[in-house]
Write an enzyme that holds these catalytic residues in place. Structure first.
Site, PDB file in Angstrom:
ATOM      1  N   GLU A 152      57.970  26.277   8.677  1.00  0.00           N
ATOM      2  CA  GLU A 152      56.522  26.013   8.580  1.00  0.00           C
ATOM      3  C   GLU A 152      56.210  24.868   7.608  1.00  0.00           C
ATOM      4  O   GLU A 152      55.234  24.887   6.864  1.00  0.00           O
ATOM      5  CB  GLU A 152      55.774  27.299   8.207  1.00  0.00           C
ATOM      6  N   GLU A 262      58.182  33.236  15.050  1.00  0.00           N
ATOM      7  CA  GLU A 262      57.376  34.348  14.546  1.00  0.00           C
ATOM      8  C   GLU A 262      56.116  34.429  15.393  1.00  0.00           C
ATOM      9  O   GLU A 262      55.509  33.401  15.710  1.00  0.00           O
ATOM     10  CB  GLU A 262      56.958  34.142  13.079  1.00  0.00           C
TER      11      GLU A 262
END
Length: 326
Positions: A152, A262
């Site tokens: 991320e 995710e």
């Protein structure tokens, strides 16, 4: 079966599928695209708060779902200073899954301003001793393992993200190559590398500027959540809404396999069970925006919201039913 009958049945399937896709109120406005061949099977992964430190919750979940995940993902911060988690990885492998370690260069208690873990520091080799220990121990472990290093990175909430902690996108690429280079030099060939950005959002760093290159990456794993209004500016989104743009952006600069690193949906803001049913329906057809998808990992934690698979009986049943045909 006679040729004419086969042609008629195929034509009927196309007509019905096209007609159903146009019915108002369907989860996605995209038309269903008929496929001549079966789609490849997708992997199912999960992340649980106490696994793999304890495997019991994972065993219990698999028994209740009637399906064992093929990937188990967890998080390991560099500040812990521990070596490669050989025992935990071996437990996951014995369970029948591939260990996926989200390897985080930070101290989770200190926010984003952490010069010790700046990308420049990593790229300059200031953490090479620690990285070398991991590489040697991962090589000694010998079985397949995936590292999601500094995930991320296109957001703003980690000290390795571009635009915070003195980092640039070029620094991220340099840090990735430095870390990956240690493993390459030490011949830790059992380690796969998952480059795992967040799905793009307004103001996020362009993904192409953060990509280390095809030679440096094994797979891409997009992280994305249906925030459903929990964060400012967010609304309830379908699975395709969450991932469509990110998948397209990644495909503009690499043909590497793409997975969902995710994913989760909350119990507030909409119908979570319906969202899960729509997710599995989308995965079953893999429409235009997700044709190259290889699998997903569900973030089954109670954190910012109740992302757990079993956050409610209806959500759990939707997930269990979806997996049965997945």
């Amino acid at each position: 079966m006679p040729l004419l009958t086969t042609w008629f049945l195929r034509a009927l399937v196309v007509v019905l599928a096209t007609g159903l896709a146009a019915i108002p109120g369907q989860a996605s406005a995209r038309p269903v695209v008929p496929r001549a061949t079966a789609l490849p099977a997708l992997t199912f992964g999960v992340s649980l708060p106490d696994a793999p430190g304890s495997m019991q919750s994972l065993e219990d979940l698999a028994a209740r779902l009637g399906r064992r995940p093929t990937q188990v993902m967890w998080f390991d911060a560099w500040s812990r200073g521990t070596g490669f988690p050989t025992q935990q990885a071996a437990s996951v492998a014995a369970f029948g899954a591939t260990p996926v370690i989200t390897w985080e260069p930070w101290d989770p208690s200190r926010g984003t301003d952490q010069p010790t873990y700046s990308l420049k520091a990593i790229a300059a080799g200031l953490h090479d001793a620690y990285v070398t220990t991991w590489a040697k121990q991962a090589r000694a472990y010998g079985q397949p393992v995936t590292l999601r290093f500094a995930h991320e990175m296109n957001g703003t909430w980690y000290p390795w993200a571009a635009g915070v902690n003195g980092n640039t996108a070029a620094d991220y690429v340099a840090a990735w190559k430095r870390v990956r280079g240690v493993f390459t030099r030490l011949k830790a060939t059992n380690v796969s590398w998952s480059w795992s950005p967040n799905v793009p959002y307004p103001g996020s760093t362009p993904l192409a500027s953060l990509f280390p290159g095809d030679a440096q990456v094994s797979t891409v794993a997009l992280d994305g959540y249906n925030w459903g209004g929990l964060l400012p500016g967010t609304t309830w989104q379908t699975f395709l809404d969450v991932f469509d743009d990110g998948h397209g952006e990644v495909r503009s600069f690499t043909s590497k396999p793409i997975a969902i690193g995710e994913v989760g949906a909350p119990e507030v803001g909409g119908d979570k069970a319906a969202w899960i049913r729509d997710m599995f329906a989308t995965l079953a057809t893999r429409p235009e925006g997700l044709t190259g998808l290889t699998g997903f990992t569900w973030f089954s934690h109670f954190k910012e919201a109740d992302w757990r698979i079993d956050s409610s009986p209806t959500a759990f049943e939707a997930f269990r039913t979806g997996l049965a045909t997945y």
